[in-house]
Motif scaffolding. Structure first.
Motif, short mmCIF file in Angstrom:
data_model
loop_
_atom_site.label_atom_id
_atom_site.label_comp_id
_atom_site.label_asym_id
_atom_site.label_seq_id
_atom_site.Cartn_x
_atom_site.Cartn_y
_atom_site.Cartn_z
N VAL A 1 0.84 -1.19 0.00
CA VAL A 1 0.00 0.00 0.00
C VAL A 1 0.87 1.24 0.00
O VAL A 1 0.59 2.22 -0.71
CB VAL A 1 -0.96 0.01 1.21
N MET A 2 1.94 1.21 0.76
CA MET A 2 2.86 2.36 0.79
C MET A 2 3.47 2.58 -0.58
O MET A 2 3.54 3.70 -1.08
CB MET A 2 3.96 2.10 1.83
N PHE B 1 2.38 1.64 -3.52
CA PHE B 1 1.39 2.12 -4.47
C PHE B 1 1.05 3.59 -4.24
O PHE B 1 0.99 4.39 -5.17
CB PHE B 1 0.12 1.27 -4.38
N SER B 2 0.86 3.94 -2.99
CA SER B 2 0.45 5.30 -2.66
C SER B 2 1.48 6.33 -3.10
O SER B 2 1.17 7.31 -3.78
CB SER B 2 0.20 5.39 -1.16
N ILE B 3 2.73 6.09 -2.75
CA ILE B 3 3.79 7.05 -3.09
C ILE B 3 4.01 7.09 -4.60
O ILE B 3 4.06 8.15 -5.23
CB ILE B 3 5.10 6.69 -2.37
N SER C 1 2.11 6.22 -7.12
CA SER C 1 1.04 6.75 -7.97
C SER C 1 1.04 8.27 -7.95
O SER C 1 0.77 8.90 -8.97
CB SER C 1 -0.31 6.17 -7.54
N SER D 1 -4.23 11.94 -6.60
CA SER D 1 -3.53 11.16 -7.63
C SER D 1 -3.44 9.69 -7.22
O SER D 1 -3.55 8.80 -8.07
CB SER D 1 -2.15 11.74 -7.91
N THR D 2 -3.26 9.44 -5.95
CA THR D 2 -3.28 8.05 -5.49
C THR D 2 -4.64 7.41 -5.73
O THR D 2 -4.73 6.29 -6.23
CB THR D 2 -2.90 7.97 -4.01
N LEU E 1 -5.35 6.44 -9.43
CA LEU E 1 -4.68 5.28 -10.03
C LEU E 1 -5.07 3.96 -9.38
O LEU E 1 -4.54 2.90 -9.73
CB LEU E 1 -3.16 5.47 -10.01
N TRP F 1 -4.56 -0.87 -9.82
CA TRP F 1 -3.87 -1.54 -8.73
C TRP F 1 -4.77 -2.54 -8.01
O TRP F 1 -4.34 -3.64 -7.67
CB TRP F 1 -3.36 -0.48 -7.75
N VAL G 1 -2.02 5.34 5.33
CA VAL G 1 -0.82 5.81 4.65
C VAL G 1 -0.99 7.24 4.15
O VAL G 1 -0.11 8.09 4.32
CB VAL G 1 -0.47 4.88 3.47
N VAL H 1 4.17 7.76 6.43
CA VAL H 1 4.83 6.46 6.56
C VAL H 1 5.97 6.48 7.58
O VAL H 1 6.49 5.44 7.96
CB VAL H 1 5.39 5.98 5.19
#
Lengths: 189, 189
Positions: free
Chosen positions: A148-149, A151-153, A155, B155-156, B159, B163, B182, B187
DNA sequence: ATTCTAAACTAACAAGTGTTAGTTTTGGTA
DNA sequence: TACCAAAACTAACACTTGTTAGTTTAGAAT
């Protein structure tokens, strides 16, 4: 000096059009008109429409691979590595907003270079994952789901290309700082 | 019962193809073959290729508008509103992964409905901005650049469509929780 | 002034595009 | 069984696509 040569002009012009409408919707005649030339003349400089897309995407993908290798080998904390990754994305994107759109949206239209691109992307993501897991293991990062981290960063960094142009007044260092803040420290007081 | 009727089947099938190659690269013959029919037969159910794209995108955009209105009117903290926005995106995306790809990547190929779509999107972003600024004013959120916060979170969420499918085992509530963590708390330990 | 090459041009190609017209098939209802 | 509308079909259209072949132009080097 905006363009190195005519081939460079064609590629950069194409990148702008690809960003606005996507690779498939842009015709060789569109590119030619934007360059100020007839479609057939483009073929004195490039081999095919495909080659234009490949040159745009592969050059960028290799910049990311190269930048990630440097970060990985640096002897710094995991948090510092994450900040450098943010900076890497901000810098590359600031220098090639249009190309980043193709990298994100049109990679699936690569033909000869598709496998090579996919390998670069997979390696990049694995390196990113490793940095996150090391940070968790060392107690620098919260023990959240690292997928999840990641993907979050990632994206957020991937969509920078559509956002930076609207705030040209910002300098890359300021932006990378602010972005690192929000991404790494969160927004809740 | 996967499809309501043949029109619905055509639209959902088209959405899948649009996600894989983009609107412009998908032909009516591609859609017809995936449905198991000849291209001309599609026109017994839909008016044009354009109409397919509009139905996909506008339906989703209106779901977001509707969801945002509910959140805005709720009497809850700003942080709670942000969590509900995350949940809204996770839920809509989980129910329509393919359509979300068109919403994100092919909106510029809308014709008749382009202005309407742009208005919905602008309103949505403004509502989001307002929630962030209220949170900052009330001291619930860190006083970061709210534009950076908006961009980072949105933006997260945008996308997610690319995912979620890879982690089908996750249930939407779990995912929304982790993602809120997150995005809102960061983080760094 | 002559030569020569890079790079522009015109014209055309074969294949593929969204869409329409007109016809046949299908499956439930009278 | 006969009928009828929904939805499939075939065939074709006008236009656009990436690309090639062959020709002309421009401008630097001899």
């Amino acid at each position: 000096m905006k363009y190195e040569n005519r081939k460079d002009e064609i590629i950069q012009t194409a990148a702008l059009l690809f960003k606005e409408k996507g690779y498939s919707a842009v015709t060789m005649r569109d590119i030619a008109k934007a360059v100020g030339v007839r479609a057939a003349s483009l073929y004195n400089h490039i081999k095919s429409k495909q080659e234009i897309l490949s040159e745009i995407i592969i050059a960028l993908a290799e910049q990311f691979t190269c930048g990630m290798n440097v970060i990985q080998d640096a002897e710094i904390s995991s948090v510092e590595k994450l900040k450098r990754i943010v900076k890497l994305h901000v810098d590359i994107t600031a220098n090639n907003q249009n190309g980043m759109a193709s990298l994100n949206n049109d990679w699936m239209h690569l033909e000869a270079d598709l496998d090579y691109y996919l390998r670069l992307r997979k390696d990049y993501e694995n390196d990113f994952r490793t940095i996150l897991n090391e940070g968790i293991a060392k107690g620098e990062l919260i023990n959240f789901d690292s997928e999840v981290m990641l993907f979050s960063i990632l994206s957020t960094l991937r969509l920078l290309y559509g956002w930076i142009p609207r705030r040209e007044e910002l300098n890359p260092n300021y932006l990378a700082d602010k972005l690192s803040g929000v991404l790494l420290e969160g927004v809740i007081r």
